[in-house]
Design a protein around this motif. Structure first.
Motif: not given
Length: 112
Positions: A50-70, A77-82
């Motif tokens: 879950c944490h790694c998938m969250t990091l993927l979403k952070i990387a996509r947000d940092k490098l990609g276009q502005d997308d609320d889906d990230n 993912y963080e809710a499921l990690a909890s």
């Protein structure tokens, strides 16, 4: 989207859409943890996934276009990690020799 809207969409995705599409998140994250543990050669927990998938979403947000889906997916993912932590799902460590057997134990058809 507002923060409230992001959280509302994340709740809907986690509790309905993704659950309907992929089944029980515990079984899914256990399978991914087994695959990653085999690939990397060290223990990986469903919570780590879950944490790694969250990091993927952070990387996509940092490098990609502005997308609320990230942001929506990161919240989910963080809710499921909890949830994985609270259920104390243990880390798994597998090797190539026993991964097929381990994955067979958590196939989605076994949890339905």
């Amino acid at each position: 989207m507002t923060p409230k809207e992001i959280l509302e969409v994340a709740i809907k995705k986690v509790t309905k859409e993704k659950a309907d599409a992929y089944g029980d998140y515990n079984a899914m994250f256990k399978n991914v943890a087994k695959l990653w543990a085999t690939y990397f050669g060290f223990k990986v927990s469903p919570r780590d996934v879950c944490h790694c998938m969250t990091l993927l979403k952070i990387a996509r947000d940092k490098l990609g276009q502005d997308d609320d889906d990230n942001f929506v997916d990161a919240c989910g993912y963080e809710a499921l990690a909890s949830a994985c932590r609270k259920e104390r799902v243990a880390p798994t460590s597998y090797n190539i020799k026993n991964i097929r057997e381990g994955l067979a134990d958590t196939k989605p058809s076994d949890t339905e």
